[in-house]
Design an enzyme around this catalytic site. Structure first.
Site, PDB file in Angstrom:
ATOM      1  N   ASP A 204       5.751 -18.263  19.988  1.00 48.28           N
ATOM      2  CA  ASP A 204       5.914 -18.574  21.564  1.00 48.28           C
ATOM      3  C   ASP A 204       4.563 -18.536  22.428  1.00 48.28           C
ATOM      4  O   ASP A 204       4.374 -19.517  23.197  1.00 48.28           O
ATOM      5  CB  ASP A 204       7.186 -17.764  22.012  1.00 48.28           C
ATOM      6  CG  ASP A 204       7.547 -18.364  23.116  1.00 48.28           C
ATOM      7  OD1 ASP A 204       7.685 -19.778  23.538  1.00 48.28           O
ATOM      8  OD2 ASP A 204       7.858 -17.613  24.003  1.00 48.28           O
ATOM      9  N   HIS A 209      -1.039 -20.199  23.280  1.00 44.48           N
ATOM     10  CA  HIS A 209      -1.363 -19.871  24.608  1.00 44.48           C
ATOM     11  C   HIS A 209      -2.676 -18.955  24.335  1.00 44.48           C
ATOM     12  O   HIS A 209      -3.928 -19.215  24.891  1.00 44.48           O
ATOM     13  CB  HIS A 209      -0.352 -19.099  25.467  1.00 44.48           C
ATOM     14  CG  HIS A 209       0.772 -20.267  25.835  1.00 44.48           C
ATOM     15  ND1 HIS A 209       0.500 -21.332  25.879  1.00 44.48           N
ATOM     16  CD2 HIS A 209       2.002 -19.736  26.221  1.00 44.48           C
ATOM     17  CE1 HIS A 209       1.775 -21.910  26.066  1.00 44.48           C
ATOM     18  NE2 HIS A 209       2.677 -21.014  26.221  1.00 44.48           N
ATOM     19  N   LYS A 315       1.937 -10.594  34.142  1.00 41.45           N
ATOM     20  CA  LYS A 315       0.583 -11.074  34.385  1.00 41.45           C
ATOM     21  C   LYS A 315      -0.084 -11.535  33.058  1.00 41.45           C
ATOM     22  O   LYS A 315       0.516 -11.253  32.115  1.00 41.45           O
ATOM     23  CB  LYS A 315      -0.268  -9.767  34.861  1.00 41.45           C
ATOM     24  CG  LYS A 315      -0.669  -8.779  34.020  1.00 41.45           C
ATOM     25  CD  LYS A 315      -1.609  -7.776  34.644  1.00 41.45           C
ATOM     26  CE  LYS A 315      -1.838  -6.755  33.701  1.00 41.45           C
ATOM     27  NZ  LYS A 315      -2.656  -5.525  34.451  1.00 41.45           N
ATOM     28  N   GLN A 340      -3.333 -14.799  36.083  1.00 44.48           N
ATOM     29  CA  GLN A 340      -2.148 -15.038  36.899  1.00 44.48           C
ATOM     30  C   GLN A 340      -1.332 -13.665  36.950  1.00 44.48           C
ATOM     31  O   GLN A 340      -1.447 -12.866  35.950  1.00 44.48           O
ATOM     32  CB  GLN A 340      -1.067 -15.968  36.508  1.00 44.48           C
ATOM     33  CG  GLN A 340      -0.489 -15.709  34.970  1.00 44.48           C
ATOM     34  CD  GLN A 340       0.315 -16.847  34.635  1.00 44.48           C
ATOM     35  OE1 GLN A 340      -0.011 -17.912  34.546  1.00 44.48           O
ATOM     36  NE2 GLN A 340       1.358 -16.307  33.815  1.00 44.48           N
TER      37      GLN A 340
HETATM   38  C1  BG6 Z   1       6.005 -20.645  27.500  1.00 44.31           C
HETATM   39  C2  BG6 Z   1       6.813 -19.975  26.747  1.00 44.31           C
HETATM   40  O1  BG6 Z   1       5.055 -21.721  26.699  1.00 44.31           O
HETATM   41  O2  BG6 Z   1       5.332 -20.133  28.431  1.00 44.31           O
HETATM   42  C3  BG6 Z   1       7.753 -18.914  27.578  1.00 44.31           C
HETATM   43  O3  BG6 Z   1       7.678 -20.508  26.031  1.00 44.31           O
HETATM   44  C4  BG6 Z   1       6.866 -18.237  28.630  1.00 44.31           C
HETATM   45  O4  BG6 Z   1       8.424 -17.921  27.078  1.00 44.31           O
HETATM   46  C5  BG6 Z   1       5.997 -19.436  29.248  1.00 44.31           C
HETATM   47  O5  BG6 Z   1       7.667 -17.570  29.425  1.00 44.31           O
HETATM   48  C6  BG6 Z   1       5.069 -18.649  30.095  1.00 44.31           C
HETATM   49  O6  BG6 Z   1       4.186 -19.421  31.086  1.00 44.31           O
HETATM   50  P1  BG6 Z   1       3.472 -18.996  32.382  1.00 44.31           P
HETATM   51  O7  BG6 Z   1       2.658 -20.310  32.595  1.00 44.31           O
HETATM   52  O8  BG6 Z   1       4.789 -18.625  33.419  1.00 44.31           O
HETATM   53  O9  BG6 Z   1       2.518 -17.721  31.971  1.00 44.31           O
END
Ligand code: BG6
Length: 459
Positions: A204, A209, A315, A340
């Site tokens: 996820d 990310h 964060k 963030q």
């Molecule tokens: C998403 C995930 O890609 O990113 C979620 O599937 C997560 O689980 C989210 O909460 C977080 O995004 P951001 O921009 O709020 O950090």
């Protein structure tokens, strides 16, 4: 129809009427969304969709080219059939010479598809998905979105690293001791347990990310800022990541996760993970100690990727910790990029404590965006990325070979977890996560500075 700018002023904007009626109505007028429903696997619905779009295009004179963007906010299992239907029924239209049906011009028209993660569950399923979509669309038409690449400070990473003399000589194993890339959320899987349990925190957050962020922190300078040159360097650094070692992984699952009725009672899915990656290249790997030739490839700057749900704060940040200065005990220099909330870039350093005494203290050079760029609106990641799609700029999207390299890194570990060979340890919601994760961090060399907390400046 009247043309020209239109201003609508709502008087009484804080009242109940505005909130309940006026704003929703204005929003709906603005949206004008057409909705076409139908199954994903058959042509009828897509033919209807094509007609809707074509009607709209002919109302709006599409000689310049018909531009069609399809955003697949769908489970990946239906991507292939939906892509096939788009290909069959909904591609952008060219102008025909009436009788002969000879194509005169397609203008600057295009058809593009945006796809969202999860792009598969592992290397094999992801490759299969890529191959299926790749038969229907050219790579230049496919936009694999990773919204972290749309965040302001993620986009700033390359500029900062390569446009500042400060960083050029320091950004390597000689000076950097360890790097942490951290994502924390202070809420659980609320309402998404069904989805989440099939994927877990590594698929996820970490495999996409955080790994994308790692690429930007660790990659070499691209030949140019052209999207392909940047993505070439990202692929290279991913390919240089060593296999993950089980002893450099800590998995956690928060207590109460399995109370969610959509989560199986015996779930082995991690909601927290700390994974250490080591990069096998000249910039990041320690030279092999000739006295211990068998020790090959173990040492090198640890890149600690950490993500967790239901922790004590929300964060995301990159923390680059520098090596000790001989004889200096105050604390290590750190360079922190707060993605963030409260976007900021700050450097933790040692200064003389102001006053009569000659003593030292940890302080910071702080570029806090809210304070420094007052009145500047930082766009939402999705706004920026959708605009990039319209402009045809793929720099901040994941290329097929990049995705493959990312899955290659994590697939063996994910399979060990899926097979139950590695298990998450329980942790209490609202905490830092499992203590084992802090112990691992310390083991790989991170030194916490006690008694120092960065506080975002107030305006
Ligand atoms: C998403 C995930 O890609 O990113 C979620 O599937 C997560 O689980 C989210 O909460 C977080 O995004 P951001 O921009 O709020 O950090």
């Amino acid at each position: 129809l009247e043309k020209g700018p239109l201003s609508i002023t709502v008087l009484g904007a804080s009242g109940d009427l505005a909130k309940k009626k006026t704003f929703p109505a204005l929003f709906n007028l603005y949206r004008q969304i057409k909705y076409v429903s139908g199954p994903y696997e058959t042509e009828e619905g897509f033919q209807l969709l094509d007609k809707e779009i074509s009607d709209y295009e002919s109302e709006n004179d599409h000689r310049e080219g018909s531009r069609r963007l399809f955003y697949l906010a769908l489970p990946p299992s239906v991507y292939p059939s939906v892509c096939r239907m788009i290909r069959l029924c909904c591609m952008n239209k060219c102008m025909f010479l009436e009788l002969s049906q000879v194509i005169v011009s397609c203008g600057d028209g295009w058809t593009r598809v945006i796809v969202e993660k999860p792009f598969g569950r592992d290397l094999e399923s992801s490759e299969q998905l890529s191959a299926q979509i790749g038969e229907l669309f050219d790579e230049s038409q496919i936009y694999r979105i990773d919204h972290y690449l749309g965040k302001e400070l993620v986009q700033n990473m390359l500029v900062m690293r390569f446009a500042n003399r400060f960083f050029l000589p320091l950004w390597n194993r000689d000076n950097i001791d360890n790097v942490q890339i951290v994502f924390r959320e202070d809420f659980g899987t609320e309402g998404r347990g069904g989805y989440f349990d099939q994927y877990g925190i590594i698929r996820d957050i970490i495999q996409n990310h955080l790994l994308q962020v790692l690429c930007l922190v660790a990659m070499e300078k691209p030949v140019s800022l052209k999207p392909e040159h940047i993505r070439d360097e990202k692929v290279k650094v991913l390919q240089a990541v060593n296999p993950i070692k089980d002893e450099e992984v800590v998995l956690g699952q928060y207590e109460g996760y399995k109370d969610d009725p959509t989560v199986p009672k015996d779930s082995n899915t991690p909601t927290f993970a700390t994974v250490v990656l080591r990069i096998h290249n000249e910039r990041w790997e320690e030279p092999i100690d000739n006295a211990f030739p068998n020790q090959c490839c173990v040492a090198g700057v640890p890149f600690v990727l950490k993500a967790g749900k239901a922790l004590n704060s929300r964060k995301a940040e990159i923390r680059v910790q520098f090596k000790d200065v001989p004889g200096q005990k105050q604390g290590r220099n750190e360079f922190v990029i707060r993605l963030q909330p409260s976007e900021a870039i700050y450097m933790k350093l040692t200064v003389k404590k102001p006053g009569l005494e000659m003593s030292t203290v940890q302080s910071e050079l702080d570029l806090s965006y809210r304070q420094r760029y007052q009145g500047v609106v930082i766009p939402e990641a999705y706004e920026r990325l959708i605009l990039d799609t319209i402009r045809g700029d793929q720099q901040h999207f994941v290329r097929r070979d990049e995705l493959r390299a990312a899955w290659e890194i994590f697939t063996p570990l994910l399979h060990r977890i899926d097979d139950g060979k590695m298990r998450p340890v329980p942790y209490k919601p609202g905490t830092r996560g499992p203590e084992e994760a802090d112990a691992l961090l310390e083991k790989v060399g991170y030194v916490q500075t006690h008694g120092y907390i960065w506080v975002p400046p107030s305006l």
